[in-house]
Design a protein around this motif. Sequence first.
Motif, PDB file in Angstrom:
ATOM      1  N   VAL A 127       6.842   7.294   5.390  1.00  0.00           N
ATOM      2  CA  VAL A 127       7.826   7.787   4.630  1.00  0.00           C
ATOM      3  C   VAL A 127       7.983   6.876   3.592  1.00  0.00           C
ATOM      4  N   LEU A 128       7.659   7.603   2.545  1.00  0.00           N
ATOM      5  CA  LEU A 128       7.209   6.425   1.218  1.00  0.00           C
ATOM      6  C   LEU A 128       9.137   7.101  -0.019  1.00  0.00           C
ATOM      7  N   VAL A 129       8.954   5.748   0.149  1.00  0.00           N
ATOM      8  CA  VAL A 129      10.192   5.616  -1.005  1.00  0.00           C
ATOM      9  C   VAL A 129       9.187   5.151  -2.505  1.00  0.00           C
ATOM     10  N   LEU A 130      10.148   5.582  -3.331  1.00  0.00           N
ATOM     11  CA  LEU A 130       9.781   5.626  -4.616  1.00  0.00           C
ATOM     12  C   LEU A 130      10.825   5.189  -5.369  1.00  0.00           C
ATOM     13  N   VAL A 190       1.782  -0.190  -0.748  1.00  0.00           N
ATOM     14  CA  VAL A 190       3.145  -0.859   1.037  1.00  0.00           C
ATOM     15  C   VAL A 190       1.727  -0.679   1.889  1.00  0.00           C
ATOM     16  N   ALA A 191       0.685  -0.341   2.480  1.00  0.00           N
ATOM     17  CA  ALA A 191       0.197   0.161   3.771  1.00  0.00           C
ATOM     18  C   ALA A 191       0.200  -1.190   4.497  1.00  0.00           C
ATOM     19  N   GLN A 192       0.003  -2.202   3.753  1.00  0.00           N
ATOM     20  CA  GLN A 192       0.299  -2.761   4.834  1.00  0.00           C
ATOM     21  C   GLN A 192       1.373  -4.104   5.423  1.00  0.00           C
ATOM     22  N   ARG A 193       2.439  -3.267   5.123  1.00  0.00           N
ATOM     23  CA  ARG A 193       3.805  -4.363   4.550  1.00  0.00           C
ATOM     24  C   ARG A 193       4.224  -3.995   6.564  1.00  0.00           C
ATOM     25  N   VAL A 194       4.530  -4.798   6.535  1.00  0.00           N
ATOM     26  CA  VAL A 194       4.953  -5.248   7.499  1.00  0.00           C
ATOM     27  C   VAL A 194       6.251  -4.816   8.356  1.00  0.00           C
ATOM     28  N   ASP A 195       7.318  -5.035   7.598  1.00  0.00           N
ATOM     29  CA  ASP A 195       8.672  -4.718   7.801  1.00  0.00           C
ATOM     30  C   ASP A 195       9.391  -3.832   6.574  1.00  0.00           C
ATOM     31  N   PRO A 196       9.568  -2.279   6.601  1.00  0.00           N
ATOM     32  CA  PRO A 196       9.960  -1.394   5.785  1.00  0.00           C
ATOM     33  C   PRO A 196      11.498  -1.425   5.638  1.00  0.00           C
ATOM     34  N   ASN A 197      12.154  -2.607   5.711  1.00  0.00           N
ATOM     35  CA  ASN A 197      13.140  -2.854   5.420  1.00  0.00           C
ATOM     36  C   ASN A 197      13.832  -4.099   4.515  1.00  0.00           C
ATOM     37  N   GLY A 198      14.619  -4.230   3.242  1.00  0.00           N
ATOM     38  CA  GLY A 198      14.349  -5.251   2.931  1.00  0.00           C
ATOM     39  C   GLY A 198      13.986  -4.822   1.010  1.00  0.00           C
ATOM     40  N   PRO A 199      13.955  -5.912  -0.079  1.00  0.00           N
ATOM     41  CA  PRO A 199      13.491  -5.187  -1.288  1.00  0.00           C
ATOM     42  C   PRO A 199      12.775  -4.351  -1.348  1.00  0.00           C
ATOM     43  N   GLU A 201       9.265  -3.362  -3.076  1.00  0.00           N
ATOM     44  CA  GLU A 201       7.979  -4.049  -4.133  1.00  0.00           C
ATOM     45  C   GLU A 201       7.784  -3.713  -5.931  1.00  0.00           C
ATOM     46  N   PRO A 202       7.427  -4.312  -6.644  1.00  0.00           N
ATOM     47  CA  PRO A 202       6.705  -3.267  -7.913  1.00  0.00           C
ATOM     48  C   PRO A 202       5.930  -3.234  -7.278  1.00  0.00           C
ATOM     49  N   LEU A 203       5.904  -1.794  -8.316  1.00  0.00           N
ATOM     50  CA  LEU A 203       4.514  -0.728  -8.625  1.00  0.00           C
ATOM     51  C   LEU A 203       3.405  -1.154  -9.446  1.00  0.00           C
ATOM     52  N   ALA A 204       2.479  -1.431  -9.034  1.00  0.00           N
ATOM     53  CA  ALA A 204       1.392  -2.283 -10.258  1.00  0.00           C
ATOM     54  C   ALA A 204       0.727  -0.534 -10.720  1.00  0.00           C
ATOM     55  N   GLY A 205       1.081  -1.520 -12.181  1.00  0.00           N
ATOM     56  CA  GLY A 205       0.920  -0.584 -13.592  1.00  0.00           C
ATOM     57  C   GLY A 205       1.824   0.102 -13.895  1.00  0.00           C
ATOM     58  N   GLN A 206       3.213   0.264 -13.246  1.00  0.00           N
ATOM     59  CA  GLN A 206       4.037   1.065 -13.023  1.00  0.00           C
ATOM     60  C   GLN A 206       6.069   0.289 -13.513  1.00  0.00           C
ATOM     61  N   PRO A 207       5.901   0.219 -15.312  1.00  0.00           N
ATOM     62  CA  PRO A 207       6.902  -0.891 -15.308  1.00  0.00           C
ATOM     63  C   PRO A 207       8.256   0.030 -14.393  1.00  0.00           C
ATOM     64  N   GLY A 208       8.855  -0.818 -14.129  1.00  0.00           N
ATOM     65  CA  GLY A 208       9.729  -0.297 -13.827  1.00  0.00           C
ATOM     66  C   GLY A 208      10.590   0.718 -12.238  1.00  0.00           C
ATOM     67  N   VAL A 209       9.111   0.597 -11.827  1.00  0.00           N
ATOM     68  CA  VAL A 209       9.075   1.579  -9.850  1.00  0.00           C
ATOM     69  C   VAL A 209       8.890   0.574  -9.563  1.00  0.00           C
ATOM     70  N   PHE A 210       9.875   0.769  -8.050  1.00  0.00           N
ATOM     71  CA  PHE A 210       9.718   0.100  -6.873  1.00  0.00           C
ATOM     72  C   PHE A 210       9.634   0.943  -5.834  1.00  0.00           C
ATOM     73  N   VAL A 211       8.438   0.274  -4.733  1.00  0.00           N
ATOM     74  CA  VAL A 211       8.064   0.572  -2.957  1.00  0.00           C
ATOM     75  C   VAL A 211       8.052   0.595  -2.042  1.00  0.00           C
ATOM     76  N   THR A 212       8.384   0.883  -1.505  1.00  0.00           N
ATOM     77  CA  THR A 212       8.590   0.441   0.159  1.00  0.00           C
ATOM     78  C   THR A 212       8.158   2.384   1.013  1.00  0.00           C
ATOM     79  N   SER A 213       7.769   2.075   2.359  1.00  0.00           N
ATOM     80  CA  SER A 213       7.066   2.431   2.891  1.00  0.00           C
ATOM     81  C   SER A 213       7.348   2.416   4.420  1.00  0.00           C
ATOM     82  N   TRP A 214       7.656   3.839   5.368  1.00  0.00           N
ATOM     83  CA  TRP A 214       7.581   3.010   7.284  1.00  0.00           C
ATOM     84  C   TRP A 214       6.559   3.868   7.615  1.00  0.00           C
ATOM     85  N   ARG A 215       6.423   3.257   8.762  1.00  0.00           N
ATOM     86  CA  ARG A 215       5.529   4.021   9.683  1.00  0.00           C
ATOM     87  C   ARG A 215       6.569   4.853  10.917  1.00  0.00           C
TER      88      ARG A 215
END
Length: 220
Positions: A127-130, A190-199, A201-215
Motif C-alpha cells: 500500500v503506497l501513500v503519496l 521506500v521498499a526497505q522501510r522498516v516501520d510504515p508508521n511515522g513521518p 519521507e521526501p520523494l527524490a526528485g519531486q519537491p513537495g512530495v512525500f511517500v511511505t508504504s506498508w506491506r
Amino acid sequence: MNARPWLLPVLALGIAVAVWQTVPPAELAPACAFRLGSGTAIRHAENFAKLAPETPFTLSLHLRTPHHVYVLSHSAVDGTLLLFPSPQLQSDQHNPLPAQQSVLPGRADGKELAWTTRSGIEPATTVLVLASREPIPELDTLLPKLRRWSNSVFPDRSMQVTLPATGGEPLGKPREDWPAPLLRSAAQQVAQRVDPNGPLEPLAGQPGVFVTSWRCVETR
C-alpha cells in the motif's frame, strides 16, 4: 585578533543554513499510521503482518499544511488498485486534505469506512501513500483508468473493488508493474522501510512530495 578559530564554526553555520533552506523541515512532513481493525479494536499495522482474510484497515494522517493525498495498492496477483481519492468513494474526505488529523477512507452516513485486505491474494501487497502540497498531474491523469475501491455499488454502502467508469481495459492489471514511472520510483525508494508508521519521507526528485508504504500478507 586571529580570526582562524572562528572560521570553521562560521563555515559550518553557513552549510547548515543552506541545508535547512533546501530540505523540508521534518516537523512539516506529513505523518501517518496504518490502522488494523475497527471500532475499539484498532491496532497499528506492522510490515509483512500476516492478516486474516478481509482484515479492515484505515490510514490516519497528520498534516500541518493542506496536502493532496494518493493511496494505491499493488501486488503481482491483484495488480494496482486505487484506494484514494476514488471518484466512486462517497465519504467526508476529499483532496486537498486540511491541516489537521484525518482518517481515510473517511466516514459515510455517520459510520467509519475501511478498506480490507483482498481474499486470495497470498503474495505481499504494497500500500503506497503519496502526499503532495500540489496536485500531481501524472497521477490525476492515471487514476480514472484504474480499478478502484467504491462504496457506491450496493445500497448498503459496503466497500467493493470495481472497474473504472471510463470503459475500456483498465490499467494496472495483474502481473503488471506499477502503471506510472512516479509510482515505480516511489515504491522502490521506500521498499526497505522498516516501520510504515511515522513521518513520510521526501520523494527524490519531486519537491513537495512525500511517500511511505506498508506491506502485508493475507493468510487463509
